[in-house]
Design a protein around this motif. Structure first.
Motif, PDB file in Angstrom:
ATOM      1  N   LEU A  30       5.182 -70.108   0.446  1.00  0.00           N
ATOM      2  CA  LEU A  30       5.024 -71.379   1.483  1.00  0.00           C
ATOM      3  C   LEU A  30       4.912 -72.725   0.412  1.00  0.00           C
ATOM      4  O   LEU A  30       5.380 -74.092   0.970  1.00  0.00           O
ATOM      5  CB  LEU A  30       4.044 -70.897   1.784  1.00  0.00           C
ATOM      6  N   LEU A  31       4.031 -72.141  -0.452  1.00  0.00           N
ATOM      7  CA  LEU A  31       4.399 -73.527  -1.293  1.00  0.00           C
ATOM      8  C   LEU A  31       5.353 -74.421  -1.712  1.00  0.00           C
ATOM      9  O   LEU A  31       6.221 -75.452  -2.124  1.00  0.00           O
ATOM     10  CB  LEU A  31       3.239 -73.958  -2.328  1.00  0.00           C
ATOM     11  N   LEU A  32       6.805 -73.462  -2.884  1.00  0.00           N
ATOM     12  CA  LEU A  32       7.832 -73.699  -2.972  1.00  0.00           C
ATOM     13  C   LEU A  32       8.525 -73.786  -1.560  1.00  0.00           C
ATOM     14  O   LEU A  32       9.244 -75.278  -1.966  1.00  0.00           O
ATOM     15  CB  LEU A  32       8.229 -72.138  -3.163  1.00  0.00           C
ATOM     16  N   LEU A  33       8.635 -73.467  -0.713  1.00  0.00           N
ATOM     17  CA  LEU A  33       9.366 -74.468   0.289  1.00  0.00           C
ATOM     18  C   LEU A  33       9.011 -75.666   0.670  1.00  0.00           C
ATOM     19  O   LEU A  33       9.897 -76.472   1.027  1.00  0.00           O
ATOM     20  CB  LEU A  33       8.567 -73.278   1.747  1.00  0.00           C
ATOM     21  N   VAL A  34       7.958 -75.925   0.662  1.00  0.00           N
ATOM     22  CA  VAL A  34       7.638 -77.576   1.525  1.00  0.00           C
ATOM     23  C   VAL A  34       7.924 -78.638   0.402  1.00  0.00           C
ATOM     24  O   VAL A  34       7.930 -79.492   0.213  1.00  0.00           O
ATOM     25  CB  VAL A  34       5.759 -77.219   1.356  1.00  0.00           C
ATOM     26  N   TYR A  35       8.052 -77.631  -1.616  1.00  0.00           N
ATOM     27  CA  TYR A  35       8.162 -78.486  -2.297  1.00  0.00           C
ATOM     28  C   TYR A  35       9.281 -78.955  -1.771  1.00  0.00           C
ATOM     29  O   TYR A  35       9.888 -80.034  -2.567  1.00  0.00           O
ATOM     30  CB  TYR A  35       8.024 -77.909  -3.746  1.00  0.00           C
ATOM     31  N   LEU A  36      10.065 -78.057  -1.998  1.00  0.00           N
ATOM     32  CA  LEU A  36      12.095 -78.053  -1.758  1.00  0.00           C
ATOM     33  C   LEU A  36      12.408 -78.540  -0.710  1.00  0.00           C
ATOM     34  O   LEU A  36      13.002 -79.913  -0.640  1.00  0.00           O
ATOM     35  CB  LEU A  36      13.010 -76.562  -1.492  1.00  0.00           C
ATOM     36  N   VAL A  38      10.025 -81.530   0.911  1.00  0.00           N
ATOM     37  CA  VAL A  38      10.208 -83.009   0.075  1.00  0.00           C
ATOM     38  C   VAL A  38      10.715 -83.361  -0.343  1.00  0.00           C
ATOM     39  O   VAL A  38      11.467 -84.974  -1.069  1.00  0.00           O
ATOM     40  CB  VAL A  38       8.568 -82.949  -0.366  1.00  0.00           C
ATOM     41  N   LYS A  39      11.685 -82.861  -1.355  1.00  0.00           N
ATOM     42  CA  LYS A  39      12.372 -83.293  -2.842  1.00  0.00           C
ATOM     43  C   LYS A  39      13.430 -83.499  -2.156  1.00  0.00           C
ATOM     44  O   LYS A  39      14.562 -84.522  -2.103  1.00  0.00           O
ATOM     45  CB  LYS A  39      12.498 -81.832  -4.046  1.00  0.00           C
ATOM     46  N   VAL A  40      14.372 -82.498  -0.962  1.00  0.00           N
ATOM     47  CA  VAL A  40      15.829 -82.837  -0.656  1.00  0.00           C
ATOM     48  C   VAL A  40      15.400 -84.386   0.055  1.00  0.00           C
ATOM     49  O   VAL A  40      16.019 -85.027   0.940  1.00  0.00           O
ATOM     50  CB  VAL A  40      15.667 -81.797   0.269  1.00  0.00           C
ATOM     51  N   PHE A  41      14.345 -84.348   1.468  1.00  0.00           N
ATOM     52  CA  PHE A  41      14.066 -84.773   2.952  1.00  0.00           C
ATOM     53  C   PHE A  41      13.423 -85.847   2.497  1.00  0.00           C
ATOM     54  O   PHE A  41      13.587 -87.296   2.960  1.00  0.00           O
ATOM     55  CB  PHE A  41      13.286 -84.123   3.639  1.00  0.00           C
ATOM     56  N   GLY A  42      12.572 -85.455   1.637  1.00  0.00           N
ATOM     57  CA  GLY A  42      11.718 -87.524   1.187  1.00  0.00           C
ATOM     58  C   GLY A  42      12.187 -88.077   0.135  1.00  0.00           C
ATOM     59  O   GLY A  42      11.856 -89.681   0.693  1.00  0.00           O
ATOM     60  N   SER A  43      13.579 -88.346  -0.326  1.00  0.00           N
ATOM     61  CA  SER A  43      14.178 -88.805  -1.106  1.00  0.00           C
ATOM     62  C   SER A  43      15.498 -89.743  -0.660  1.00  0.00           C
ATOM     63  O   SER A  43      16.310 -90.662  -1.208  1.00  0.00           O
ATOM     64  CB  SER A  43      14.471 -88.309  -3.156  1.00  0.00           C
ATOM     65  N   ARG A  44      15.316 -89.444   0.358  1.00  0.00           N
ATOM     66  CA  ARG A  44      16.700 -90.482   1.594  1.00  0.00           C
ATOM     67  C   ARG A  44      16.249 -91.949   1.287  1.00  0.00           C
ATOM     68  O   ARG A  44      17.625 -92.258   1.262  1.00  0.00           O
ATOM     69  CB  ARG A  44      17.326 -89.611   2.482  1.00  0.00           C
ATOM     70  N   GLY A  45      15.148 -92.014   2.286  1.00  0.00           N
ATOM     71  CA  GLY A  45      15.569 -93.451   2.774  1.00  0.00           C
ATOM     72  C   GLY A  45      14.308 -94.495   1.315  1.00  0.00           C
ATOM     73  O   GLY A  45      14.330 -95.664   0.826  1.00  0.00           O
TER      74      GLY A  45
END
Length: 82
Positions: A30-36, A38-45
């Protein structure tokens, strides 16, 4: 009655899913999925470079001018907007 103790022990880390190791593995997954996510969708803007956007827009305007899609007056007007 109806062996309720067995079901609750499986659901909360008893013998179900490998005991405590299964719960730990599930938590890590679960922590790995949350990290991924955030990494993919969090850095877009967050890391947008507005100067690079302006340069890209200016290159598009220059291409349109070269193709004859816009004239020099339209090019200058749109360049000033940027």
């Amino acid at each position: 009655m109806w062996n309720c103790g067995y079901i609750s022990s499986m659901a909360f880390g008893g013998m179900g899913f490998g005991g405590g190791f299964g719960m730990l593995a599930g938590l890590l997954l679960l922590l790995l999925l949350v990290y991924l996510a955030v990494k993919v969708f969090g850095s877009r803007g967050a890391t947008r470079d507005h100067a690079a956007d302006r340069r890209d827009s200016l290159e598009i305007l220059k291409t349109r001018l070269a193709k004859g899609e816009i004239n020099v007056d339209e090019f200058n007007t749109l360049k000033n907007v940027l």
